[in-house]
Write a protein that holds these residues in place. Structure first.
Motif, short mmCIF file in Angstrom:
data_model
loop_
_atom_site.label_atom_id
_atom_site.label_comp_id
_atom_site.label_asym_id
_atom_site.label_seq_id
_atom_site.Cartn_x
_atom_site.Cartn_y
_atom_site.Cartn_z
N LEU A 135 97.76 -2.25 28.11
CA LEU A 135 97.75 -1.50 26.85
C LEU A 135 97.04 -2.29 25.75
O LEU A 135 96.28 -1.72 24.95
N VAL A 136 97.27 -3.60 25.71
CA VAL A 136 96.61 -4.43 24.69
C VAL A 136 95.10 -4.40 24.89
O VAL A 136 94.33 -4.23 23.94
N LYS A 137 94.67 -4.51 26.14
CA LYS A 137 93.22 -4.48 26.42
C LYS A 137 92.61 -3.13 26.04
O LYS A 137 91.50 -3.06 25.52
N VAL A 138 93.35 -2.07 26.33
CA VAL A 138 92.85 -0.73 26.02
C VAL A 138 92.75 -0.54 24.50
O VAL A 138 91.75 -0.05 23.98
N LEU A 139 93.78 -0.97 23.80
CA LEU A 139 93.77 -0.86 22.33
C LEU A 139 92.61 -1.66 21.74
O LEU A 139 91.89 -1.18 20.85
N LYS A 140 92.43 -2.87 22.24
CA LYS A 140 91.36 -3.73 21.72
C LYS A 140 89.99 -3.10 21.96
O LYS A 140 89.11 -3.18 21.10
N ALA A 141 89.80 -2.50 23.13
CA ALA A 141 88.52 -1.87 23.43
C ALA A 141 88.26 -0.71 22.47
O ALA A 141 87.14 -0.53 21.98
N GLY A 142 89.29 0.07 22.18
CA GLY A 142 89.14 1.18 21.24
C GLY A 142 88.80 0.69 19.85
O GLY A 142 87.93 1.25 19.18
N ARG A 143 89.45 -0.37 19.43
CA ARG A 143 89.15 -0.92 18.10
C ARG A 143 87.72 -1.43 18.05
O ARG A 143 87.04 -1.27 17.04
N ALA A 144 87.27 -2.04 19.15
CA ALA A 144 85.90 -2.55 19.18
C ALA A 144 84.89 -1.41 19.02
O ALA A 144 83.85 -1.57 18.37
N VAL A 145 85.19 -0.25 19.59
CA VAL A 145 84.28 0.90 19.45
C VAL A 145 84.24 1.34 17.98
O VAL A 145 83.16 1.57 17.43
N VAL A 146 85.38 1.42 17.34
CA VAL A 146 85.40 1.79 15.91
C VAL A 146 84.61 0.74 15.12
O VAL A 146 83.80 1.07 14.26
N ASP A 173 87.55 -0.18 35.58
CA ASP A 173 87.53 1.13 34.93
C ASP A 173 88.77 1.32 34.08
O ASP A 173 89.84 0.83 34.41
N LEU A 174 88.61 2.07 33.01
CA LEU A 174 89.74 2.44 32.16
C LEU A 174 90.72 3.21 33.05
O LEU A 174 90.35 4.22 33.64
N PRO A 175 91.97 2.74 33.18
CA PRO A 175 92.90 3.42 34.08
C PRO A 175 93.13 4.87 33.67
O PRO A 175 93.20 5.18 32.49
N LYS A 176 93.21 5.73 34.68
CA LYS A 176 93.48 7.14 34.41
C LYS A 176 94.98 7.43 34.54
O LYS A 176 95.44 8.52 34.29
N SER A 177 95.73 6.40 34.93
CA SER A 177 97.18 6.56 35.15
C SER A 177 97.93 6.40 33.83
O SER A 177 97.39 5.92 32.83
N GLU A 178 99.19 6.80 33.86
CA GLU A 178 100.06 6.60 32.70
C GLU A 178 100.55 5.16 32.68
O GLU A 178 100.68 4.55 33.72
N PRO A 179 100.83 4.61 31.49
CA PRO A 179 100.77 5.30 30.20
C PRO A 179 99.41 5.23 29.50
O PRO A 179 99.29 5.72 28.39
N VAL A 180 98.40 4.64 30.18
CA VAL A 180 97.09 4.49 29.51
C VAL A 180 96.49 5.86 29.17
O VAL A 180 95.93 6.05 28.09
N ALA A 181 96.65 6.82 30.10
CA ALA A 181 96.06 8.14 29.86
C ALA A 181 96.59 8.73 28.55
O ALA A 181 95.83 9.36 27.79
N THR A 182 97.86 8.52 28.29
CA THR A 182 98.44 9.03 27.03
C THR A 182 97.84 8.31 25.82
O THR A 182 97.51 8.93 24.82
N LEU A 183 97.64 7.01 25.94
CA LEU A 183 97.04 6.27 24.83
C LEU A 183 95.61 6.76 24.56
O LEU A 183 95.21 6.92 23.40
N VAL A 184 94.88 7.01 25.63
CA VAL A 184 93.50 7.49 25.47
C VAL A 184 93.51 8.86 24.79
O VAL A 184 92.75 9.11 23.84
N GLU A 185 94.39 9.72 25.24
CA GLU A 185 94.49 11.06 24.64
C GLU A 185 94.80 10.96 23.14
O GLU A 185 94.18 11.63 22.31
N LEU A 186 95.76 10.11 22.80
CA LEU A 186 96.19 10.01 21.41
C LEU A 186 95.17 9.26 20.55
O LEU A 186 94.99 9.57 19.37
N GLY A 187 94.50 8.29 21.15
CA GLY A 187 93.42 7.60 20.43
C GLY A 187 92.31 8.56 20.07
O GLY A 187 91.71 8.50 18.98
#
Ligand code: HEC
Length: 238
Positions: free
Chosen positions: A37-48, A85-99
């Motif tokens: 989750l931390v890695k996913v959040l960081k990647a999203g912030r980097a895109v912003v 790859d960005l995991p398609k499983s939960e709970p990452v999928a939910t974070l991606v949806e909400l992001g």
């Protein structure tokens, strides 16, 4: 997928941010979940972050920074950073949806012509995505710092203690803290990853301390490479 839905219906989140409900039923190891989750959040912030100039372009109306575009860049960024790859499983999928939802909700602001700086910052996106994610999954995902700017980012007792450890010059740089503790009567895994100030952070968080930054908030006086805060995750144990 099924187990996550079951879990969500069982969740009740106490307003104070205390997690006081039965444990979730997703498979897998809590520490690994937190780390991902931390890695996913960081990647999203980097895109912003990489699109700040575009987002703040006063001369441009439609920026094309749509939720779908954001998701595509997010997956690319995650792959670049982690080689997977960005995991398609939960709970990452939910974070991606909400992001994506956060980017969607900000469209009127992002596409506003004639406005330069818009305050749609990586940390703001990260906070909103984290708040929505916590509400939906019961997994806390939060950015925090001793000198927090947003009230909701205020460290709790555990977080304040770990931030102190992170700030110690003798603390091994980048090392996460992982601990299983009891919280609100439930077993949880607490995971915290330190964040350090890069040059790009200093315009807002650097010196001189107390001077106003572009957002109108007071600079913290951080130094390049110094501690800038942490990402904190709380995953309920089965
Ligand atoms: C344009 C100004 C700006 C820049 C540049 C910036 N930040 Fe922030 N930062 C903010 C604002 C504003 C907030 C409060 C966001 C919110 O509403 O939660 C924030 C919040 C944070 C938080 C959460 C704790 C808190 O203070 O509430 C952390 C951690 C953080 N920033 C780290 C960084 C790091 C690391 C960088 C560089 C990679 C960075 N910031 C770059 C403005 C900035």
């Amino acid at each position: 997928m099924k187990s996550v839905r079951l879990f969500q219906s069982a969740v009740s989140l106490v307003a104070a941010g205390l997690l006081a409900f039965a444990a979730p039923a997703f498979a897998g190891d809590e520490e690994k979940t937190a780390e991902t989750l931390v890695k996913v959040l960081k990647a999203g912030r980097a895109v912003v972050s990489e699109h700040q100039e575009l987002i703040n372009d006063a001369g441009k109306g439609d920026k094309g920074f749509t939720p779908d575009y954001f998701e595509k860049k997010w997956a690319e960024k995650y792959k670049e950073a982690t080689k997977s790859d960005l995991p398609k499983s939960e709970p990452v999928a939910t974070l991606v949806e909400l992001g994506k939802t956060v980017v969607g909700e900000a469209q009127p602001l992002i596409n506003k012509q004639g406005m330069g700086f818009k305050g749609f910052l990586p940390a703001l996106w990260g906070r909103k995505a984290g708040e929505k994610f916590t509400q939906k999954t019961g997994i806390r995902l939060k950015q925090t710092a001793e000198q927090y700017r947003f009230a909701g980012n205020k460290p709790d007792e555990f977080e304040a203690e770990v931030l102190k450890q992170f700030a110690d010059p003798g603390y091994p740089k980048g090392k996460e803290v992982v601990k299983t503790v009891s919280m609100g009567g439930a077993q949880v895994v607490r995971y915290m990853a330190p964040e350090y100030a890069a040059k790009s952070c200093l315009a807002c968080h650097g010196e001189p301390k107390g001077e106003k930054d572009i957002t109108g908030m007071k600079k913290e006086g951080y130094k390049e490479g110094g501690l800038a805060g942490a990402i904190s995750v709380v995953v309920p144990v089965k």
